[in-house]
Enzyme design. Sequence first.
Site, short mmCIF file in Angstrom:
data_model
loop_
_atom_site.label_atom_id
_atom_site.label_comp_id
_atom_site.label_asym_id
_atom_site.label_seq_id
_atom_site.Cartn_x
_atom_site.Cartn_y
_atom_site.Cartn_z
CG MET A 1 48.76 55.29 34.33
SD MET A 1 48.31 56.38 35.70
CE MET A 1 49.47 55.85 36.94
CE1 TYR B 1 48.80 45.05 25.39
CE2 TYR B 1 48.00 47.29 25.14
CZ TYR B 1 47.81 45.93 25.00
OH TYR B 1 46.63 45.45 24.48
N1 CAA Z 1 43.81 55.02 34.45
C1 CAA Z 1 43.78 55.96 35.42
N2 CAA Z 1 44.42 55.83 36.58
C2 CAA Z 1 45.10 54.71 36.80
C3 CAA Z 1 45.20 53.67 35.84
C4 CAA Z 1 44.49 53.87 34.64
N3 CAA Z 1 44.49 52.94 33.67
N4 CAA Z 1 45.95 52.69 36.33
C5 CAA Z 1 46.33 53.07 37.56
N5 CAA Z 1 45.83 54.28 37.84
C6 CAA Z 1 46.00 55.01 39.09
C7 CAA Z 1 45.44 54.23 40.29
O1 CAA Z 1 44.04 54.42 40.45
C8 CAA Z 1 46.25 54.83 41.43
O2 CAA Z 1 45.70 56.08 41.78
P1 CAA Z 1 45.51 56.51 43.32
O3 CAA Z 1 46.90 56.39 43.93
O4 CAA Z 1 44.99 57.89 43.23
O5 CAA Z 1 44.55 55.50 43.86
C9 CAA Z 1 47.61 55.08 40.80
O6 CAA Z 1 47.39 55.11 39.37
C10 CAA Z 1 48.62 53.97 41.07
O7 CAA Z 1 48.01 52.71 40.81
P2 CAA Z 1 48.20 51.46 41.78
O8 CAA Z 1 47.89 51.84 43.21
O9 CAA Z 1 47.42 50.32 41.19
O10 CAA Z 1 49.80 51.25 41.68
P3 CAA Z 1 50.60 49.92 41.43
O11 CAA Z 1 52.05 50.31 41.33
O12 CAA Z 1 50.19 48.86 42.40
O13 CAA Z 1 50.10 49.40 39.98
C11 CAA Z 1 49.62 49.61 37.67
C12 CAA Z 1 50.25 50.27 38.89
C13 CAA Z 1 50.43 48.37 37.27
C14 CAA Z 1 49.68 50.63 36.53
C15 CAA Z 1 48.18 49.15 37.99
O14 CAA Z 1 47.46 50.25 38.53
C16 CAA Z 1 47.44 48.72 36.74
O15 CAA Z 1 47.55 47.57 36.35
N6 CAA Z 1 46.68 49.65 36.13
C17 CAA Z 1 45.99 49.40 34.89
C18 CAA Z 1 46.86 49.73 33.71
C19 CAA Z 1 46.05 49.53 32.47
O16 CAA Z 1 45.19 50.34 32.14
N7 CAA Z 1 46.30 48.41 31.75
C20 CAA Z 1 45.51 48.05 30.61
C21 CAA Z 1 45.38 46.56 30.60
S1 CAA Z 1 44.15 46.02 29.42
C22 CAA Z 1 44.92 46.12 27.97
O17 CAA Z 1 46.09 46.36 27.86
C23 CAA Z 1 44.07 45.90 26.78
C24 CAA Z 1 44.00 47.12 25.97
O18 CAA Z 1 44.61 47.15 24.89
C25 CAA Z 1 43.17 48.27 26.39
#
Ligand code: CAA
Length: 241
Positions: free
Chosen positions: A142, A147
């Site tokens: 999500m 990506y």
């Molecule tokens: N796993 C589980 N839950 C997640 C999550 C994840 N990776 N990312 C977000 N959530 C959940 C949050 O905890 C939140 O839950 P609650 O409302 O219960 O607290 C809900 O989803 C919404 O998240 P936000 O409040 O942060 O909402 P937003 O709109 O401000 O941001 C988002 C959304 C952009 C997805 C942000 O949460 C984010 O950046 N999340 C991480 C996404 C991720 O995993 N990216 C990987 C980057 S590293 C990479 O890409 C390298 C690789 O190859 C692994």
Amino acid sequence: MSRVALVTGGSRGIGAAISVALKAAGYSVAANYAGNDAAAEAFRAETGIPVHKWDVSDYEACVAGIGRVEADLGSVDVLVNNAGITRDTMFHKMTPDQWRAVIDTNLSGVFNMTHPVWPGMRNRNFGRVVNISSINGQKGQMGQVNYSAAKAGDLGFTKALAQEGAARGITVNAICPGYIGTEMVRAIPEKVLNERIIPQIPVGRLGEPEEIARIVVFLASDEAGFITGSTISANGGQFVV
Ligand code: CAA
């Protein structure tokens, strides 16, 4: 003469660890980077590995950049397609630009870099292409529709091209890192990282860039010649395929 390895995004994060590990294993290494001149210069000064700036999403820039590396070190024997970016946001908020930027770099960049070195590898009957995909290309994530789509595309690219290279001594493999302790992962909101992601990793920690680099060194070696078209997961047990 030592073999030549080119690592995209090779001056920071996982790519820097890969560049350093390949150099330690005896390769002549060049590191490509896209934007951060200060980090690239610091990396060059510290490691002695030459750095070359171009954007992997630009095909002509890749042809020219690879030409500079080959003039400097010789033909590229090992290509590590590591360069990658994120533009994380929920799909309903994702702009076409955020979609395109990630696809252009993380998927088309792999084509743009591999296509120019492929004829030389075919002519020499040897080559190693290692594509750094992601756990999120395997399971979907999500906030990462762009990506996840690009990284899943890299796996299809790997499997198809491996079949074309096999008869010419060229292997093409993918590594799917899980969450590794790099700037990219540290950019995730701290609360999300600590409360939602790390608890999903059975080994209970982020991975180290060197844990990915060691796989690259193995895949690049002569000993790994029977491994092609593979996807190697390194994710602390977070996603078991
Ligand atoms: N796993 C589980 N839950 C997640 C999550 C994840 N990776 N990312 C977000 N959530 C959940 C949050 O905890 C939140 O839950 P609650 O409302 O219960 O607290 C809900 O989803 C919404 O998240 P936000 O409040 O942060 O909402 P937003 O709109 O401000 O941001 C988002 C959304 C952009 C997805 C942000 O949460 C984010 O950046 N999340 C991480 C996404 C991720 O995993 N990216 C990987 C980057 S590293 C990479 O890409 C390298 C690789 O190859 C692994």
